[in-house]
Structures are given as structure tokens and as C-alpha cells.
Design a protein around this motif. Sequence first.
Motif, PDB file in Angstrom:
ATOM      1  N   ASP A  15     -13.554  33.888  -4.250  1.00 23.94           N
ATOM      2  CA  ASP A  15     -12.256  33.368  -4.684  1.00 23.94           C
ATOM      3  C   ASP A  15     -11.795  32.276  -3.717  1.00 23.94           C
ATOM      4  N   ARG A  18      -8.830  33.138  -1.586  1.00 22.17           N
ATOM      5  CA  ARG A  18      -9.182  34.075  -0.500  1.00 22.17           C
ATOM      6  C   ARG A  18      -9.717  33.309   0.708  1.00 22.17           C
ATOM      7  N   TRP A  50     -16.691  25.754 -10.096  1.00 22.77           N
ATOM      8  CA  TRP A  50     -16.367  26.514  -8.891  1.00 22.77           C
ATOM      9  C   TRP A  50     -16.110  25.566  -7.714  1.00 22.77           C
ATOM     10  N   ARG A  53     -12.776  23.991  -8.056  1.00 18.03           N
ATOM     11  CA  ARG A  53     -11.714  24.934  -7.685  1.00 18.03           C
ATOM     12  C   ARG A  53     -11.576  25.034  -6.165  1.00 18.03           C
ATOM     13  N   HIS A 163     -16.809  40.713  -5.610  1.00 15.38           N
ATOM     14  CA  HIS A 163     -15.971  39.554  -5.321  1.00 15.38           C
ATOM     15  C   HIS A 163     -15.347  39.667  -3.928  1.00 15.38           C
TER      16      HIS A 163
END
Length: 164
Positions: A15, A18, A50, A53, A163
Motif C-alpha cells: 500500500d 503505508r 501501482w 499510485r 498486504h
Amino acid sequence: MSIPTYYVQSVLSIDPVRLVEMGKKTILLDLDNTILPRDAEEMPPAMVHWVKRIRLVGIKVVLVSNSWFGRVSAMSAILGVDFVDKAVKPLPPAFILGLIKERTWPREAAIVGDQFFTDVLGGTFLGMTTIMVLPLAEHDLKHTLILRHLEKWILGSRKPLDHI
């Protein structure tokens, strides 16, 4: 301290928010079998998304790969990120160059890769957060397959997280 710091299914299991919470400013990202199968020539759209992001939350990305210039350069252009090719991981120079390119201290960076003896050891040597992912391809170079058996022994019963 555990080695690797994190062990996850895939880069898609990481993430971006995170990473920001962890204080990461730069991700050094392996190419082959981490975000692209070793023999593939097209970057999967999910990996492109990804990386976008990651960059949207303000984290810089540098591809750090033992592969040669043409492959690494082409994939970094698709992702819109800088790169270090012919890295000779786990030796420190390529990791240091990736950090210098983005003006980042090792404690502010993470290395994400699929191999313990290249990505994880190199990042650990410099004091970086290390995130090991499962390799994207089952078939690999002979010397890598031998090292994969040693990786299994080192990781022991540790299972990859879904995750972080």
C-alpha cells in the motif's frame, strides 16, 4: 530485526499510503520477476498503475536492475521513472547511485525485489527497509534457481503477507 523487513505476495500487496506512514521517500524497485516476468517484454497494466499510485503519494521510484541498459531503459520509460542498470546487486554502488539520484538517505528508502541474495542483502547492508516479493515466474536462470532453494531455507516457515 527480521530479514527481509517484510515478505509479501506481490508489489501489488504494498500500500503506497503505508509506505508514506513508514517515512519512505524513495523506492528502489527491482525489475525482473518483481514487476515483470524475466522473459516478458510488455509491462503489465497493473504494475504501471501501482507505480503511478506510488508516485502520486509523493514517493520517488528508481528501477535498480542487474539487467542490461536496453531492457531497463525501455521499462523505466514506460513507468516514467529513473533507473540504474547492470547493478551487480547486492554490491552497494547501484543502491547508492539510486539513492543519490533521488537525494534520499537509506533510512528513507525501501528496496522491493524478489531475490534475497541480491535485493534483500544489498538493502540490508545499507540499512534500508527491505520488501521481498514472490517471483512472478517459476522458470529462472540456473544460478537463480539454486539460490531460491537457499532462500527457502533462510525464510523457513515464514509465509508472505497478503498486504502491508
